[in-house]
Design a protein around this motif. Structure first.
Motif, PDB file in Angstrom:
ATOM      1  N   LEU A 423       0.844  -1.203   0.000  1.00  0.00           N
ATOM      2  CA  LEU A 423       0.000   0.000   0.000  1.00  0.00           C
ATOM      3  C   LEU A 423       0.880   1.254   0.000  1.00  0.00           C
ATOM      4  CD1 LEU A 423      -2.662  -1.166   2.629  1.00  0.00           C
ATOM      5  CD2 LEU A 423      -3.078  -0.827   0.187  1.00  0.00           C
ATOM      6  N   HIS A 424       1.940   1.196   0.775  1.00  0.00           N
ATOM      7  CA  HIS A 424       2.896   2.309   0.852  1.00  0.00           C
ATOM      8  C   HIS A 424       3.488   2.589  -0.543  1.00  0.00           C
ATOM      9  CE1 HIS A 424       6.482   4.339   2.973  1.00  0.00           C
ATOM     10  NE2 HIS A 424       6.925   4.160   1.741  1.00  0.00           N
ATOM     11  N   GLU A 425       3.992   1.523  -1.192  1.00  0.00           N
ATOM     12  CA  GLU A 425       4.703   1.702  -2.460  1.00  0.00           C
ATOM     13  C   GLU A 425       3.759   1.944  -3.642  1.00  0.00           C
ATOM     14  OE1 GLU A 425       7.844   2.053  -2.642  1.00  0.00           O
ATOM     15  OE2 GLU A 425       8.574   1.150  -0.778  1.00  0.00           O
ATOM     16  N   CYS A 426       2.671   1.147  -3.713  1.00  0.00           N
ATOM     17  CA  CYS A 426       1.824   1.181  -4.910  1.00  0.00           C
ATOM     18  C   CYS A 426       0.856   2.353  -4.896  1.00  0.00           C
ATOM     19  CB  CYS A 426       1.024  -0.112  -5.053  1.00  0.00           C
ATOM     20  SG  CYS A 426       2.050  -1.575  -5.065  1.00  0.00           S
ATOM     21  N   GLY A 428       0.537   4.882  -1.716  1.00  0.00           N
ATOM     22  CA  GLY A 428       0.874   5.995  -0.828  1.00  0.00           C
ATOM     23  C   GLY A 428       1.688   7.078  -1.512  1.00  0.00           C
ATOM     24  N   HIS A 429       2.821   6.704  -2.076  1.00  0.00           N
ATOM     25  CA  HIS A 429       3.700   7.714  -2.676  1.00  0.00           C
ATOM     26  C   HIS A 429       3.062   8.390  -3.883  1.00  0.00           C
ATOM     27  CE1 HIS A 429       7.178   7.460  -0.187  1.00  0.00           C
ATOM     28  NE2 HIS A 429       7.367   6.170  -0.396  1.00  0.00           N
ATOM     29  N   GLY A 430       2.160   7.660  -4.573  1.00  0.00           N
ATOM     30  CA  GLY A 430       1.574   8.232  -5.788  1.00  0.00           C
ATOM     31  C   GLY A 430       0.310   9.029  -5.537  1.00  0.00           C
ATOM     32  N   GLU A 451       7.201  12.846   3.415  1.00  0.00           N
ATOM     33  CA  GLU A 451       6.784  11.986   2.311  1.00  0.00           C
ATOM     34  C   GLU A 451       6.653  10.529   2.765  1.00  0.00           C
ATOM     35  OE1 GLU A 451       5.478  12.465  -0.425  1.00  0.00           O
ATOM     36  OE2 GLU A 451       5.640  10.463  -1.308  1.00  0.00           O
ATOM     37  N   GLU A 452       7.605  10.043   3.529  1.00  0.00           N
ATOM     38  CA  GLU A 452       7.508   8.664   4.033  1.00  0.00           C
ATOM     39  C   GLU A 452       6.324   8.523   4.983  1.00  0.00           C
ATOM     40  OE1 GLU A 452       8.974   6.190   2.708  1.00  0.00           O
ATOM     41  OE2 GLU A 452      10.185   7.528   1.475  1.00  0.00           O
ATOM     42  N   ALA A 453       6.083   9.541   5.818  1.00  0.00           N
ATOM     43  CA  ALA A 453       4.947   9.503   6.746  1.00  0.00           C
ATOM     44  C   ALA A 453       3.627   9.439   5.971  1.00  0.00           C
ATOM     45  CB  ALA A 453       4.965  10.724   7.661  1.00  0.00           C
ATOM     46  N   ALA A 508      15.272   9.133   7.616  1.00  0.00           N
ATOM     47  CA  ALA A 508      13.909   9.601   7.332  1.00  0.00           C
ATOM     48  C   ALA A 508      12.831   8.561   7.683  1.00  0.00           C
ATOM     49  CB  ALA A 508      13.789   9.999   5.861  1.00  0.00           C
ATOM     50  N   HIS A 509      13.049   7.275   7.330  1.00  0.00           N
ATOM     51  CA  HIS A 509      12.029   6.265   7.623  1.00  0.00           C
ATOM     52  C   HIS A 509      11.855   6.091   9.131  1.00  0.00           C
ATOM     53  CE1 HIS A 509      13.133   5.273   3.481  1.00  0.00           C
ATOM     54  NE2 HIS A 509      11.915   4.789   3.364  1.00  0.00           N
ATOM     55  N   MET A 510      12.965   6.116   9.860  1.00  0.00           N
ATOM     56  CA  MET A 510      12.865   5.961  11.315  1.00  0.00           C
ATOM     57  C   MET A 510      12.185   7.173  11.942  1.00  0.00           C
ATOM     58  SD  MET A 510      16.471   4.140  12.337  1.00  0.00           S
ATOM     59  CE  MET A 510      15.936   3.765  14.011  1.00  0.00           C
TER      60      MET A 510
HETATM   61 ZN    ZN Z   1       8.614   5.078   0.879  1.00  0.00          ZN
END
Ligand code: ZN
Length: 646
Positions: A423-426, A428-430, A451-453, A508-510
């Protein structure tokens, strides 16, 4: 599950689900490509340091042939040292690149060498065993001799002080001058990666390249690789793939970096083949100047079920966009989901073995990436192997005291973790859009965390949704709770095991995970949605109201999307600084202590499965059998025996 445990290393095995379902031709292709993958191992050993191959061979001859007592602490220390050399592909730590030192003396190793029949020792041209010891022992026992494989220390001559074997007799200045001249003379629009496939040396006062190609340096190993690539070519899945293999063979024959670029472009465009592979001089982390690439290989095939999952998600991208809790001004009227490819690794070689990556995004050439794009995949079976290892480690039991939560995580976490990533990759980012006129870089240094959040929250918000059950992506309405619990526990507590005492969170992810978890903890305090509770001196996460937590995630998603869409730098800064950066020192110390008590190995790697060809009477290959269970030392000794050309 664990195949071996020594020093700071845990060796695991991975399974290759779906191999049996491949056609005979595809199995042959995997087999030929995996042979090509294994033949590059010695190239990497030599690239990592010129003494690595002779040291490995000396230790292996002692380990196999020395007539000595194998029950002593000295021998056990020798075994650990040899395993570390195998694991690191040399005498420097695979991750830190520091030289590691043996737990036995040079006197002991000399006695061992004397106990090996001379015809089994790796003696060179008229050498006595004594000469051999004198030649190689300094590399093993002298801490100050080439202490770093890759030295990055500011002010030092990085080339002269690094043990890696990419330069010989040249200074950093000479190397930089050499490649600046190559760059200036070459094409500005489509520059190949100069220096990628050669060692730079000074001979008779002249600086020149020893190119890694057939007829050049590493020829004997590259000839074997090409032999197996040409067999693979005969069973390629399509003309496109045949061309990919042909270009790679041409590159190994000529050493021409323009051919390598042509190969990379053909490779990234071949997305239809089921079986795929990387084989070559790829990553440049091992060179302090970032020019020369270590040899690596992975053979893989598409995981159809997992890829179908990402395709399902991406087909419904518009529904998810329309139903998100975000202000409609910030939504995309027409959204396109991304279908991420999930692959199954069949063999790991060179710099991807035994320690490996769980995702691939290649090629590295900047101009190819900007003109032609890149191929990005995640490796499902390796992630699954890490998850399985985590299950048996005692980690979850140490940080979760509620049996219901543990049970739910056991049952669902594998599914929901993968799904959250998808869900994040497919999606969320888009998802979402900027308001007209907003600078995409308005959030500056906070942009990556926000952006990661945003992508994480999009996934978290939808995990409990009935739509996912309806699409067959989650088994029932309970599953999401496993993901919610582990997300909160990781963001509030357990990810801190990767932070040194006294330090803040940088990555950033952490930062994004702590931001989300801390914000939800604080916002949900009044309604008692989630809390950090103490029991017997330990801290635990308690989630009292799961649907309430989803509402909080939805609220934060709406706010984070607003910040991004409006380019609200000040709000981004406050959110990240207030929730994502600082660490509670008491909780941090407690988490580190609880983690230390588990004695878990910080580094992991894998043994490969074995592929056994089955021939009929006419020497026709009629099947390829997949076998598991080879012990780490056996596999390493077999590779040294059967795949050693240098
Ligand atoms: Zn990401």
């Amino acid at each position: 599950m664990s195949v071996d445990r020594f020093a700071d290393i845990q060796v695991l095995s991975y399974s290759v689900p779906g191999f049996e379902e491949l056609s005979l031709r595809q199995k042959q292709l995997v087999y030929y490509l995996s042979e090509a993958a294994l033949w590059g191992r010695d190239i990497l050993f030599d690239q990592n340091g010129s003494s690595n191959l002779p040291v490995r061979r000396l230790l292996e001859s002692v380990y196999v042939y020395a007539a000595i007592d194998r029950t002593t602490p000295d021998f056990q220390a020798l075994e650990v040292y040899l395993k570390r050399v195998w694991f690191s592909n040399g005498i420097h730590h695979h991750y830190s690149s520091d030289k590691f030192l043996p737990g036995f003396t040079s006197d002991y190793l000399r006695r061992c060498v004397e106990a090996v029949p001379a015809d089994h020792l790796p003696l060179e041209g008229g050498e006595t065993p004594d000469d051999l010891c004198r030649r190689l022992f300094p590399f093993i026992f002298v801490p100050d001799l080439l202490p770093k494989r890759v030295n990055q220390e500011d002010g030092a001559d990085l080339v002269l002080t690094s043990a890696a074997n990419y330069y010989f007799g040249v200074s950093q200045q000479e190397a930089e001058t050499f490649y600046a001249a190559q760059k200036a003379a070459g094409s500005a629009d489509e520059p190949p990666m100069y220096g990628l496939n050669s060692r730079l040396v000074k001979e008779d006062g002249i600086v020149k390249e020893q190119v890694w190609k057939i007829g050049g340096m590493y020829s004997a190993a590259l000839e074997k690789i090409v032999y197996w690539l040409e067999k693979a070519e005969t069973v390629a899945e399509s003309d496109e793939q045949r061309r990919v293999i042909r270009l790679l063979v041409d590159f190994y024959r000529t050493g021409d970096l323009h051919v390598f670029d042509a190969y990379s472009i053909a490779w990234l465009k071949d997305t239809a083949s089921k079986v795929d592979f990387v084989n070559g001089f790829i990553e440049t982390y091992g060179d302090p100047l970032g020019l020369k690439a270590s040899w690596e290989s992975i053979v893989n095939f598409k995981d159809e079920a997992a890829t179908r999952r990402t395709e399902t998600i991406s087909r419904h991208a518009q529904w998810f966009e329309d139903h998100s809790p975000v202000d409609s001004r910030f939504k995309k009227p027409h959204v396109k989901g991304v279908s991420a490819k999930v692959i199954t690794a069949a063999i790991l070689g060179g710099d991807l073995y035994p320690s490996t990556a769980i995702g691939i995004n290649l090629p590295n050439s900047n101009w190819i990436r900007s003109v032609h794009g890149s191929k990005s995949v995640t490796i499902g079976n390796l992630t699954a192997a890490y998850n399985r290892a985590a299950k048996g480690s005692g980690f979850r039991e140490a940080f979760i005291d509620n049996p219901d939560e543990l049970d739910r995580i056991d049952r669902y976490a594998d599914i929901t973790d993968d799904l959250h990533t998808d869900l994040h990759e497919c999606l969320g980012h888009g998802s979402g859009q900027l308001l007209p006129g907003v600078d995409p870089d308005a959030l500056k240094a906070y942009g990556a965390t926000i952006e990661e959040a945003r992508a994480d929250l999009f996934g978290l918000y939808y995990l409990p949704d009935e739509k996912l059950v309806a699409l067959g992506l989650t088994p029932d309405g309970e599953a999401y709770k496993a993901a919610y619990y582990t997300y909160m526990m990781n963001g509030l507590m357990t990810q801190l095991v990767r932070i040194q005492p006294g330090c803040h969170i940088e990555e950033a992810h952490m930062r994004n995970r702590q931001l989300i978890a801390r914000w939800a903890l604080e916002q949900g305090r009044e309604e008692n949605i989630v809390e950090l509770a103490r029991r017997d001196g330990n801290t635990y996460v308690r989630i009292h109201d799961y649907p309430g937590l989803r509402k909080l995630f939805g609220r934060l998603l709406a706010e984070v999307q607003r910040i991004k869409s409006e380019g609200d730098y000040e709000a981004a800064r406050r959110l990240v600084e207030d929730y994502g950066v600082k660490v509670d020192p008491c909780l941090h110390a407690e988490v580190l202590e609880r983690y230390r008590a588990l004695h878990l190995a910080p580094y992991k790697g894998f043994v490969n499965p074995r592929y056994e060809p089955v021939y009929d009477d006419g020497r026709q290959l009629v099947d390829v059998r997949l076998c598991y269970g080879e012990p780490f030392a056996d596999q390493m000794l077999r590779y040294s025996r059967d795949y050693s050309a240098l």
